[in-house]
Design a protein around this motif. Structure first.
Motif, PDB file in Angstrom:
ATOM      1  N   UNK A 558       0.820  -1.215   0.000  1.00 33.11           N
ATOM      2  CA  UNK A 558       0.000   0.000   0.000  1.00 33.11           C
ATOM      3  C   UNK A 558       0.854   1.265   0.000  1.00 33.11           C
ATOM      4  N   UNK A 559       0.380   2.275  -0.741  1.00 34.07           N
ATOM      5  CA  UNK A 559       1.092   3.552  -0.834  1.00 34.07           C
ATOM      6  C   UNK A 559       0.059   4.672  -0.765  1.00 34.07           C
ATOM      7  N   UNK A 560       0.320   5.664   0.092  1.00 36.04           N
ATOM      8  CA  UNK A 560      -0.660   6.727   0.321  1.00 36.04           C
ATOM      9  C   UNK A 560      -1.002   7.490  -0.946  1.00 36.04           C
ATOM     10  N   UNK A 561      -0.036   7.669  -1.826  1.00 41.08           N
ATOM     11  CA  UNK A 561      -0.245   8.487  -3.029  1.00 41.08           C
ATOM     12  C   UNK A 561      -0.564   7.617  -4.246  1.00 41.08           C
ATOM     13  N   UNK A 562       0.212   6.599  -4.447  1.00 39.97           N
ATOM     14  CA  UNK A 562       0.086   5.794  -5.667  1.00 39.97           C
ATOM     15  C   UNK A 562      -0.980   4.708  -5.576  1.00 39.97           C
ATOM     16  N   UNK A 563      -1.472   4.441  -4.389  1.00 43.02           N
ATOM     17  CA  UNK A 563      -2.355   3.299  -4.205  1.00 43.02           C
ATOM     18  C   UNK A 563      -1.540   2.066  -3.882  1.00 43.02           C
TER      19      UNK A 563
END
Length: 654
Positions: A558-563
């Motif tokens: 999971x990544x806050x910006x990229x999804x």
């Protein structure tokens, strides 16, 4: 899935030589297209003709397909046959002295078994099982090393109508118990020990542990083949030595004549729920798939020496060790050991010694052998080879080229086969005398296999766009059901989203401008990075194309910006880097991926290990890698890992 983007571009193409094409069973694209046209225009007649030509029937069928209870399809369902008869008895009149199996033990000792001798061994063991009370429909769990006895056991079960369930000899006691329990097995056949890489493997001890667990009470007898001199615990009320069981048994055993739809075997495969699925295959439909695909995909000739390196514990060992080769009357090599013992030249030495002409192995093995000695094959005479094959996962183009040039000398077509436990036999693969190959592509469906790529609504997607790989029409070797769980069967393979009409393979794929299929990974191995959906296999191929890299596995986190962010686990051809050196190599590889594919696919995180976490069969444990990428504690069962110490290496961030 309709937005899944294909980012791997491969333009190299390798047509078969004129000489190979002229001698091939299916010669040239015109012959391939003619077979496809027959299947398209007269689907049932196409399969009927193959079934009548390639199977010996006790009572011929009158009905080809019953689809009245779809997706529980029935093929040739009023026909009567015996699978073991088709693999053994029907060859005795014409080639009883022909070598069926060349067995090479872990220590290099070689023995040969003719069709007549294999028939005698199967009959004696079949009679032994009958003396224990095993009858038609009973389940027998097989937990054995690679060897003649494993094939004898499977064939003996088929001969008397028992349903075998082979469990890979590297699985834990808990895994054995789970399969015994689900199948309701009454007999387990095992060895006292196995031999792999110069070390003994405690098979009987694992069975003892499994049967001591709750849920294994159905087992009444354990038959033990004495493979080594190793001592084992003994329960005289339950255990019996193989050699004692067969000592007084006659060398003939009348086959149990089976309905075409009677189950032949159950083979357990992992599912998304963690509970293994018992894939149930039929007798006639499965046998036809194994026999016919063996002929077509490997361009089998009677004088071939064929070698598939797969263990019988997997579907490849069922279809392309136990049933397909024997059904065609082939001579095959069976190998007990590992490719790296006593050194990394073992495979090449064996090909030279046994004059192997068809060699079928996994991309994982190929990449490992590149890492251990890319030039080693050149030290051996591999001129007997004429067809090379790969199975189990997509092969990255660089490994493909090495296999083609270094192992095959640039003259052997590579059949990159896509299929599954559930399909029973190869579905998409180049017929080597007809279809030009492309590195990394499994190319075109076999005639009679109606494969397609669709979006969530079931609509066909345009070339270059990824989607769900489906098969639109039933075919004879398709899984019949999940043992004891027909609802799970329907939900998993014929889901409501496609109105229950298409077989959903669970793989994502795309098709290029030539109609060639490219497998992009499992549907759950798809990353959504900044709104772009990328197949993990393509990023892995880009990484492995770097001259420093031997193997790579890619997962998302999971990544806050990229999804999702891309996390790569990498094995280098040289030593595992640490400290500043690791950071330097990681930066180089990130730039490499950005250049090869685009910045969207650039890994955010790269971890280095001396290997990847794999089962003993060579399958990468991607669920473990996902947990590591997310920084989670490892709670999954790691007992089937070949190399658990690798986890600690991969958990270390740069």
């Amino acid at each position: 899935m309709s937005t899944l983007e294909s980012i791997l571009k491969e333009t190299r193409s390798f047509p078969p030589s004129d000489d190979f094409r002229h001698k091939a069973t299916v010669s040239g694209m015109e012959a391939y297209n003619a077979l496809c046209e027959q299947a398209n225009s007269q689907y049932l007649s196409f399969w009927e003709k193959l079934a009548r030509e390639q199977i010996s029937w006790k009572q011929p069928f009158t009905r080809v397909l019953d689809d009245s209870q779809a997706p529980f399809f029935k093929w040739f369902d009023d026909g009567v046959l015996n699978v073991s008869y088709n693999c053994l008895d029907r060859h005795l009149a014409t080639q009883s002295d022909k070598t069926a199996i060349i067995f090479e033990a872990d220590d290099g000792e070689v023995s040969r078994v003719s069709y007549a001798e294999l028939h005698r061994r199967v009959c004696r063991f079949a009679n032994g099982l009958k003396s224990l009370g095993v009858k038609k429909g009973d389940r027998v769990v097989v937990y054995m090393p690679m060897g003649v006895e494993a094939v004898v056991t499977m064939q003996a079960c088929a001969r008397i109508g028992a349903i075998h369930s082979v469990v890979f000899g590297g699985f834990s006691a808990g895994a054995v118990r789970d399969r015994v329990q689900d199948a309701g097995a009454t007999v387990v056949v095992t060895s006292n020990e196995g031999m792999r890489g110069g070390k003994s493997v405690p098979l009987k001890a694992t069975v003892d542990e499994a049967l001591a667990l709750e849920g294994a009470e159905s087992v009444q007898k354990v038959v033990v083949h004495q493979r080594t001199s190793g001592q084992v615990a003994w329960d005289a009320s339950r255990d019996i030595w193989w050699h004692e069981l067969i000592a007084s048994q006659p060398e003939s055993c009348e086959p149990e004549w089976m309905n075409a739809e009677d189950p032949l075997f159950i083979l357990y495969t992992s599912g998304s729920t963690g509970k293994p699925k018992g894939i149930q295959h039929s007798s006639a439909g499965y046998l036809l798939g194994a026999i016919n695909s063996f002929r077509w995909v490997f361009d089998f000739k009677p004088d071939d020496v064929y070698w598939c390196t797969a263990d019988v514990g997997w579907i490849t060992g069922h279809s392309y060790v136990c049933y397909g080769p024997l059904g065609n009357g082939a001579t095959q090599v069976i190998f007990e050991g590992v490719p790296t013992y006593p050194d990394a030249s073992r495979f090449w030495r064996m090909i030279e010694q046994h004059k192997v002409s068809i060699f079928y192995t996994a991309p994982t093995a190929i990449r490992s052998l590149i890492k251990l000695g890319a030039d080693l094959p050149k030290q051996f005479d591999l001129s007997s080879l004429r067809v090379l094959g790969t199975v189990g996962e997509p092969i990255n183009p660089e490994a493909w080229i090495w296999y083609y040039e270094t192992v095959g000398g640039g003259r052997c077509p590579i059949v990159d086969t896509w299929w599954q436990t559930e399909t029973g036999s190869a579905m998409i693969a180049p017929l080597p005398g007809a279809v030009p190959t492309k590195p990394g592509s499994c190319t075109l469906p076999l005639p009679g296999i109606m494969a397609d790529i669709v979006d969530e609504s079931g609509a066909q997607v345009e070339p270059g766009r990824g989607g769900f790989l489906v098969i639109k029409k039933p075919f004879p070797s398709l899984v019949r059901t999940i043992w004891n769980d027909p609802e799970r069967f329907k939900k998993t393979y014929f889901p409501e989203e496609f109105n229950g009409q298409y077989y959903l393979a669970g793989d994502s794929a795309n098709r290029d401008e030539n109609g060639y299929f490219w497998i992009m990974g499992r549907i759950d191995d798809v990353l959504n990075v900044s709104g772009h959906r990328l197949g993990t296999m393509e990023i892995e191929s880009a990484l492995v194309a770097n001259p420093l890299v031997a193997e790579a596995a890619v997962v998302g986190k999971p990544h806050d910006v990229k999804g999702e962010a891309v996390v790569a686990f990498v094995v280098l051809k040289g030593a595992r880097p640490v400290g500043e050196e690791a950071k330097k190599v990681a930066a180089e590889l990130k730039n490499w991926v950005a250049h090869e594919i685009g910045k969207i696919a650039q890994p955010d995180d790269i971890r280095f290990g001396e290997n990847l976490p794999k089962t003993r069969s060579g399958k990468i444990m991607r669920r473990l890698l996902r947990s590591i990428a997310k920084g989670e504690e490892i709670t999954q069962d790691t007992s089937t890992l070949e190399n658990p110490q690798i986890l600690a290496q991969l958990q270390q961030p740069l």
